[in-house]
Design a protein around this motif. Structure first.
Motif, PDB file in Angstrom:
ATOM      1  N   GLU A   1      23.713 -18.430   9.663  1.00 36.47           N
ATOM      2  CA  GLU A   1      24.086 -18.718  10.769  1.00 36.47           C
ATOM      3  C   GLU A   1      23.162 -18.461  11.915  1.00 36.47           C
ATOM      4  OE1 GLU A   1      27.383 -20.550  14.027  1.00 36.47           O
ATOM      5  OE2 GLU A   1      27.668 -17.817  13.301  1.00 36.47           O
ATOM      6  N   LYS A   2      22.776 -16.302  11.703  1.00 40.63           N
ATOM      7  CA  LYS A   2      21.944 -15.713  12.310  1.00 40.63           C
ATOM      8  C   LYS A   2      20.106 -16.231  11.879  1.00 40.63           C
ATOM      9  CE  LYS A   2      20.160 -11.078  13.743  1.00 40.63           C
ATOM     10  NZ  LYS A   2      19.360 -11.996  13.830  1.00 40.63           N
ATOM     11  N   TRP A   3      20.536 -16.140  10.408  1.00 40.91           N
ATOM     12  CA  TRP A   3      18.656 -16.416   9.831  1.00 40.91           C
ATOM     13  C   TRP A   3      18.973 -18.249  10.137  1.00 40.91           C
ATOM     14  CZ3 TRP A   3      18.230 -17.198   3.703  1.00 40.91           C
ATOM     15  CH2 TRP A   3      16.802 -16.680   3.811  1.00 40.91           C
ATOM     16  N   ALA A   4      19.496 -19.238   9.708  1.00 38.49           N
ATOM     17  CA  ALA A   4      19.159 -20.572  10.987  1.00 38.49           C
ATOM     18  C   ALA A   4      18.832 -20.295  12.021  1.00 38.49           C
ATOM     19  CB  ALA A   4      20.832 -21.279  10.890  1.00 38.49           C
ATOM     20  N   ALA A   5      19.512 -20.289  12.713  1.00 47.28           N
ATOM     21  CA  ALA A   5      18.676 -19.763  14.140  1.00 47.28           C
ATOM     22  C   ALA A   5      17.560 -19.040  14.530  1.00 47.28           C
ATOM     23  CB  ALA A   5      19.990 -18.576  15.352  1.00 47.28           C
ATOM     24  N   ASP A   6      17.323 -17.560  13.840  1.00 53.41           N
ATOM     25  CA  ASP A   6      16.100 -17.355  13.934  1.00 53.41           C
ATOM     26  C   ASP A   6      14.940 -18.043  13.334  1.00 53.41           C
ATOM     27  OD1 ASP A   6      17.759 -14.786  14.552  1.00 53.41           O
ATOM     28  OD2 ASP A   6      17.385 -13.883  12.440  1.00 53.41           O
ATOM     29  N   GLU A   7      15.854 -19.636  12.664  1.00 49.07           N
ATOM     30  CA  GLU A   7      14.889 -20.481  12.237  1.00 49.07           C
ATOM     31  C   GLU A   7      14.434 -21.409  12.770  1.00 49.07           C
ATOM     32  OE1 GLU A   7      12.093 -20.109   9.436  1.00 49.07           O
ATOM     33  OE2 GLU A   7      12.875 -18.286   8.676  1.00 49.07           O
ATOM     34  N   PHE A   8      14.977 -21.670  13.841  1.00 58.38           N
ATOM     35  CA  PHE A   8      15.143 -22.835  14.470  1.00 58.38           C
ATOM     36  C   PHE A   8      15.936 -23.944  13.866  1.00 58.38           C
ATOM     37  CE2 PHE A   8      11.840 -20.383  16.634  1.00 58.38           C
ATOM     38  CZ  PHE A   8      12.475 -19.324  17.655  1.00 58.38           C
ATOM     39  N   ARG A   9      16.680 -23.909  12.911  1.00 59.26           N
ATOM     40  CA  ARG A   9      17.384 -24.948  12.335  1.00 59.26           C
ATOM     41  C   ARG A   9      18.667 -25.034  13.097  1.00 59.26           C
ATOM     42  NH1 ARG A   9      13.814 -22.868   7.747  1.00 59.26           N
ATOM     43  NH2 ARG A   9      13.061 -24.062   7.155  1.00 59.26           N
ATOM     44  N   SER A  10      19.319 -25.586  12.004  1.00 57.50           N
ATOM     45  CA  SER A  10      21.171 -25.715  12.091  1.00 57.50           C
ATOM     46  C   SER A  10      21.833 -25.370  11.058  1.00 57.50           C
ATOM     47  CB  SER A  10      21.489 -27.422  12.021  1.00 57.50           C
ATOM     48  OG  SER A  10      21.368 -28.223  10.933  1.00 57.50           O
ATOM     49  N   VAL A  11      23.196 -24.502  11.106  1.00 52.99           N
ATOM     50  CA  VAL A  11      23.215 -23.974   9.476  1.00 52.99           C
ATOM     51  C   VAL A  11      23.128 -24.860   8.019  1.00 52.99           C
ATOM     52  CG1 VAL A  11      25.057 -23.041   8.153  1.00 52.99           C
ATOM     53  CG2 VAL A  11      24.782 -22.524  10.872  1.00 52.99           C
ATOM     54  N   ASN A  12      23.326 -26.426   8.480  1.00 52.14           N
ATOM     55  CA  ASN A  12      23.695 -27.106   7.320  1.00 52.14           C
ATOM     56  C   ASN A  12      22.301 -27.648   7.104  1.00 52.14           C
ATOM     57  OD1 ASN A  12      25.536 -29.262   6.566  1.00 52.14           O
ATOM     58  ND2 ASN A  12      23.410 -31.028   7.373  1.00 52.14           N
ATOM     59  N   ALA A  13      21.314 -27.259   7.856  1.00 54.58           N
ATOM     60  CA  ALA A  13      19.904 -28.508   7.959  1.00 54.58           C
ATOM     61  C   ALA A  13      19.315 -26.722   6.745  1.00 54.58           C
ATOM     62  CB  ALA A  13      18.974 -28.230   9.152  1.00 54.58           C
ATOM     63  N   HIS A  14      19.675 -25.442   7.034  1.00 54.46           N
ATOM     64  CA  HIS A  14      18.924 -24.065   6.569  1.00 54.46           C
ATOM     65  C   HIS A  14      19.904 -24.053   5.225  1.00 54.46           C
ATOM     66  CE1 HIS A  14      16.649 -21.131   6.337  1.00 54.46           C
ATOM     67  NE2 HIS A  14      18.252 -20.229   6.350  1.00 54.46           N
ATOM     68  N   MET A  15      21.384 -24.115   4.995  1.00 55.47           N
ATOM     69  CA  MET A  15      21.621 -24.267   4.025  1.00 55.47           C
ATOM     70  C   MET A  15      21.228 -25.259   3.084  1.00 55.47           C
ATOM     71  SD  MET A  15      25.142 -23.813   5.235  1.00 55.47           S
ATOM     72  CE  MET A  15      26.106 -23.436   2.982  1.00 55.47           C
ATOM     73  N   GLU A  16      20.977 -26.839   3.257  1.00 51.61           N
ATOM     74  CA  GLU A  16      20.260 -27.443   2.845  1.00 51.61           C
ATOM     75  C   GLU A  16      18.662 -27.037   2.303  1.00 51.61           C
ATOM     76  OE1 GLU A  16      19.058 -32.336   2.510  1.00 51.61           O
ATOM     77  OE2 GLU A  16      20.279 -31.403   4.304  1.00 51.61           O
ATOM     78  N   TYR A  17      17.540 -26.870   3.395  1.00 51.31           N
ATOM     79  CA  TYR A  17      16.619 -26.191   3.052  1.00 51.31           C
ATOM     80  C   TYR A  17      16.367 -24.611   1.534  1.00 51.31           C
ATOM     81  CZ  TYR A  17      12.499 -23.188   3.995  1.00 51.31           C
ATOM     82  OH  TYR A  17      11.484 -22.220   3.177  1.00 51.31           O
ATOM     83  N   LEU A  18      17.538 -23.800   2.042  1.00 61.57           N
ATOM     84  CA  LEU A  18      17.425 -23.055   1.176  1.00 61.57           C
ATOM     85  C   LEU A  18      18.168 -23.323  -0.884  1.00 61.57           C
ATOM     86  CD1 LEU A  18      19.878 -20.324   3.320  1.00 61.57           C
ATOM     87  CD2 LEU A  18      17.106 -19.739   2.870  1.00 61.57           C
TER      88      LEU A  18
END
Length: 62
Positions: free
Chosen positions: A22-39
């Motif tokens: 959640e913190k990493w996603a916020a740092d990248e200006f993404r939602s948690v869902n979008a960041h998990m998909e990206y990762l």
């Protein structure tokens, strides 16, 4: 990214892991869902299990 419909999938995560994502996603200006998909997409590409193609958008709500 593909125009295919997205598949919903319930996922249980340890709260410490979720908070870190959640913190990493916020740092990248993404939602948690979008960041998990990206990762996941990046890990699959690096492992050679997903064909190379256009990267996911940098900020995607979802």
């Amino acid at each position: 990214m593909s125009s295919k419909p997205k598949k919903a999938y319930p996922l249980r995560l340890d709260s410490e892991l979720y908070e870190a994502i959640e913190k990493w996603a916020a740092d990248e200006f993404r939602s948690v869902n979008a960041h998990m998909e990206y990762l996941l997409r990046e890990a699959l590409r690096k492992a050679g299990r997903l064909k190379k193609g256009p990267a996911a958008p940098e900020s995607e709500d979802g």
